[in-house]
Design a protein around this motif. Structure first.
Motif, PDB file in Angstrom:
ATOM      1  N   ARG A 121       0.531  -8.958 -11.877  1.00 39.19           N
ATOM      2  CA  ARG A 121       1.502  -7.928 -11.043  1.00 39.19           C
ATOM      3  C   ARG A 121       2.488  -7.391 -12.063  1.00 39.19           C
ATOM      4  NH1 ARG A 121       6.149  -9.794  -8.863  1.00 39.19           N
ATOM      5  NH2 ARG A 121       6.684 -10.000 -11.053  1.00 39.19           N
TER       6      ARG A 121
ATOM      7  N   THR B 234       0.422  -4.551  -7.554  1.00 37.73           N
ATOM      8  CA  THR B 234       1.980  -4.382  -7.732  1.00 37.73           C
ATOM      9  C   THR B 234       2.648  -5.421  -6.297  1.00 37.73           C
ATOM     10  OG1 THR B 234       3.768  -2.953  -7.731  1.00 37.73           O
ATOM     11  CG2 THR B 234       2.171  -2.200  -6.343  1.00 37.73           C
ATOM     12  N   GLU B 235       3.637  -4.954  -6.330  1.00 41.51           N
ATOM     13  CA  GLU B 235       4.395  -5.841  -5.118  1.00 41.51           C
ATOM     14  C   GLU B 235       5.649  -4.832  -4.669  1.00 41.51           C
ATOM     15  OE1 GLU B 235       7.141 -10.116  -4.988  1.00 41.51           O
ATOM     16  OE2 GLU B 235       6.015  -9.499  -6.701  1.00 41.51           O
ATOM     17  N   ASN B 236       6.201  -5.373  -3.526  1.00 41.62           N
ATOM     18  CA  ASN B 236       7.726  -4.690  -2.988  1.00 41.62           C
ATOM     19  C   ASN B 236       8.747  -5.373  -3.671  1.00 41.62           C
ATOM     20  OD1 ASN B 236       6.561  -6.632  -1.295  1.00 41.62           O
ATOM     21  ND2 ASN B 236       8.287  -6.701  -0.067  1.00 41.62           N
TER      22      ASN B 236
ATOM     23  N   CYS C  27       5.140   1.734  -1.167  1.00 43.22           N
ATOM     24  CA  CYS C  27       3.977   0.820  -1.314  1.00 43.22           C
ATOM     25  C   CYS C  27       2.668   1.521  -0.883  1.00 43.22           C
ATOM     26  CB  CYS C  27       4.222  -0.504  -0.709  1.00 43.22           C
ATOM     27  SG  CYS C  27       5.422  -1.468  -1.167  1.00 43.22           S
TER      28      CYS C  27
ATOM     29  N   LEU D 244      -0.681   2.683  -3.375  1.00 44.94           N
ATOM     30  CA  LEU D 244      -1.991   1.970  -3.116  1.00 44.94           C
ATOM     31  C   LEU D 244      -2.800   3.231  -2.758  1.00 44.94           C
ATOM     32  CD1 LEU D 244      -0.603  -1.055  -0.684  1.00 44.94           C
ATOM     33  CD2 LEU D 244      -1.584  -1.063  -3.306  1.00 44.94           C
TER      34      LEU D 244
ATOM     35  N   LEU E 289      -2.025  -5.326  -3.884  1.00 46.23           N
ATOM     36  CA  LEU E 289      -0.805  -5.566  -3.629  1.00 46.23           C
ATOM     37  C   LEU E 289      -0.235  -7.085  -3.100  1.00 46.23           C
ATOM     38  CD1 LEU E 289       1.945  -4.210  -2.372  1.00 46.23           C
ATOM     39  CD2 LEU E 289       0.985  -4.257  -0.092  1.00 46.23           C
TER      40      LEU E 289
ATOM     41  N   LEU F 293       1.638  -3.715   5.904  1.00 42.15           N
ATOM     42  CA  LEU F 293       0.968  -3.755   4.575  1.00 42.15           C
ATOM     43  C   LEU F 293      -0.109  -5.012   4.350  1.00 42.15           C
ATOM     44  CD1 LEU F 293       4.301  -3.234   2.337  1.00 42.15           C
ATOM     45  CD2 LEU F 293       2.085  -1.712   2.895  1.00 42.15           C
TER      46      LEU F 293
ATOM     47  N   TYR G  95      -3.297  -4.591   3.197  1.00 43.99           N
ATOM     48  CA  TYR G  95      -3.716  -4.309   1.863  1.00 43.99           C
ATOM     49  C   TYR G  95      -3.300  -5.630   1.055  1.00 43.99           C
ATOM     50  CZ  TYR G  95      -3.232   0.540   3.559  1.00 43.99           C
ATOM     51  OH  TYR G  95      -3.494   1.894   3.982  1.00 43.99           O
TER      52      TYR G  95
END
Length: 283
Positions: A128, A165-167, A178, A182, A191, A210, A213
């Protein structure tokens, strides 16, 4: 169907010293600040304990690694293999791949590559990466993040490691950013959806948007001062997971007061219902 997972952040007062990474502007390099914590369970013991408690996977924050020497990494890999727990994701909790300072940005990308090497050695499915710390309206930072992700994907793919990745942090704190990250990667980055990192007024719509995803979910609850969760609010977020086609890990995140295992067990009691096929079909 979804299954139980845990992040080592939920045990940040149990796993020994926290090795925080920070950028030293004077030395122009990453440095480490050690925050002492009791070691009531070691990282090598943790997969076996999770298997005993019916978890199926673990996510490890980079600052919880006591060593990245080859011998230790091999021991950790063997702990995962022997316990049957999946090393789902190595969470790199440092790095600003969208920083406007090109020296800092490139240095952070190289730092993250070293953790991709660690992930590959131990057998983590993914790493991540934080998109960046700039304001979400900063389009230049968003473009720099896209470029950084492309470099990291090119490095990680031959090693069998997925970049996600991440919020998390400012730049990826909106569903719009986001989605842009993506979609620009054409499926090459994944995600993690975290319940706790959206603005409250956008939270539920963002999670719902989201979930298609998501490759992992960080199931973070709201707590009172005693560490008791707001179950109804928590279930509202979990219902969005249940009503999607998601079949990955639901990673329990507890960072409240009191005994951490007690806090984990309180949220586990709720989440277990969403990992049971019979109950899930009734939602």
């Amino acid at each position: 169907m979804p299954y139980l997972s845990l992040t080592t952040w939920s045990l940040h007062r149990e796993l020994g010293p926290l090795n925080w990474t920070y950028w030293d502007e004077v030395q122009k390099s990453q440095q480490t600040k050690v925050e002492e914590q009791p070691e009531n369970i070691t990282l090598l013991e943790l997969p076996f304990e999770l298997a005993r408690q019916n978890f199926r996977s673990l996510e490890i924050c980079h600052f919880h690694f006591p060593s990245t020497e080859a011998e230790y990494l091999q021991q950790l890999k063997e702990a995962f293999e022997l316990s049957g727990i999946t090393f789902h994701c190595l969470l790199v909790d440092y790095g600003d791949i969208s920083n406007e300072d090109s020296y800092r940005r490139n240095s952070d990308i190289e730092f993250i590559k070293k953790w991709i090497d660690v992930a590959a050695t131990v057998g983590a499915k993914s790493v991540r990466v934080i998109a960046g710390e700039a304001n979400p309206g900063n389009k230049t930072a968003l473009e720099l993040a896209k470029q950084g992700f492309r470099q990291l994907v090119e490095y990680a793919q031959p090693k069998g490691v997925r970049v996600v990745t991440e919020n998390f942090k400012q730049l990826a704190s909106t569903k719009e950013n986001c989605l842009e990250l993506l979609n620009s990667s054409k499926g090459e980055i994944g995600l993690t959806v975290d319940f706790g990192n959206f603005l409250p007024e956008h939270k539920y719509h963002s999670i719902e948007t989201l979930m298609s995803y998501a490759e992992s979910v960080h199931a973070k609850a709201n707590y009172d001062k005693e560490g008791h969760i707001d179950s109804e609010e928590y279930k509202r977020s979990l219902d969005l997971v249940a009503n999607s086609d998601y079949n990955g890990p639901i990673t329990l995140v507890y960072d409240g007061p009191g005994n951490l295992w007690d806090g984990i067990n309180r949220i586990k009691t709720v989440v277990e219902q969403y990992c049971n096929k019979e109950i899930r079909t009734k939602l």
